[in-house]
Design an enzyme around this catalytic site. Structure first.
Site: not given
Ligand code: DX5
Ligand code: ZN
Length: 214
Positions: A64, A135, A7, A140-143, A195-196, A31, A35, A66, A33, A173-175
């Protein structure tokens, strides 16, 4: 083998072209994102940025959305070079006409569900979509940390797709890291968004390889 979609949200936005080069060799898709500051409390980028980075990468662009009302902006993402466009089941637009609009343009269509959203609401759409994005964080956020309560939902979706012999890929997707990625894959995920974990690593291409082989 598992597909990995890094991401871009976790990349350094002051040098996106260089950041894409860090993952280009081993990633399966990129990917993106998007928003809108309404569907989620964050704003990222739109079709202008997608179009600008299109020439910097040969990867599939996995967009993606959002966004509360995705339908009106989807044509611009198609023009910008999206290969897959995913809308949220929780958005305010009608899902089926929006999915058909994406597919009529020759682009793959996905639907995403947030952690609290039950799988039941998208079951009638499974025959219409190419991708189901589950999800594993609230968007909303990565990490953020992986919400393991979604694992039964991944398993259930996998079971339904196999039972009906549908060609829907499950993306999570996520974490995602080595531990949670393995859990998601064991539950039925075929594409992992990371992502992170990828962009914060010293060797992103190698990190992607590790995730692919989970
Ligand atoms: C969250 C995004 C994810 C996010 C993933 O809203 O849809 O794609 O960036 O980041 P990580 O892998 O750090 O959770
Ligand atoms: Zn995403």
């Amino acid at each position: 083998m598992i597909k990995i979609a890094p991401s871009l949200l976790s990349a350094n936005f002051s040098c996106l072209a260089e950041e894409i080069k860090r993952i280009e060799q081993t990633a399966d898709m990129l990917h993106l994102d998007v928003m809108d500051g309404h569907f989620v409390n964050n704003i990222t980028f739109g079709p202008v940025v997608v179009s600008a980075i299109r020439s910097k990468s040969k990867l599939l662009f996995d967009v993606h959305l959002m966004i509360t009302n995705p339908a009106q902006i989807i044509p611009a993402f198609i023009k910008a070079g999206a290969d897959i466009i995913t809308i949220h089941a929780e958005c305010r637009d009608e899902l089926l006409p929006t999915i058909r609009m994406i597919k009529d343009a020759g682009v793959k269509a996905g639907v995403s569900i947030n952690p609290p959203t039950p799988l039941e609401i998208i079951i009638p759409l499974l025959g219409e979509i190419d991708l189901l994005l589950i999800m594993s964080v609230n968007p909303g956020w990565s990490g953020q940390g992986f919400i393991s309560e979604v694992l039964p939902k991944i398993r259930e979706a996998k079971g339904l797709i196999e039972r009906d012999n549908l060609s829907v890929e499950i993306e999570v997707d996520g974490g995602i890291n080595i531990v949670t990625g393995k859990q998601a894959v064991e539950a039925g995920a075929e594409i992992l968004v990371a992502g992170s974990f990828v962009f914060n690593s010293s060797d992103p291409c190698n990190t992607i390889e590790i995730l692919k082989n989970l």
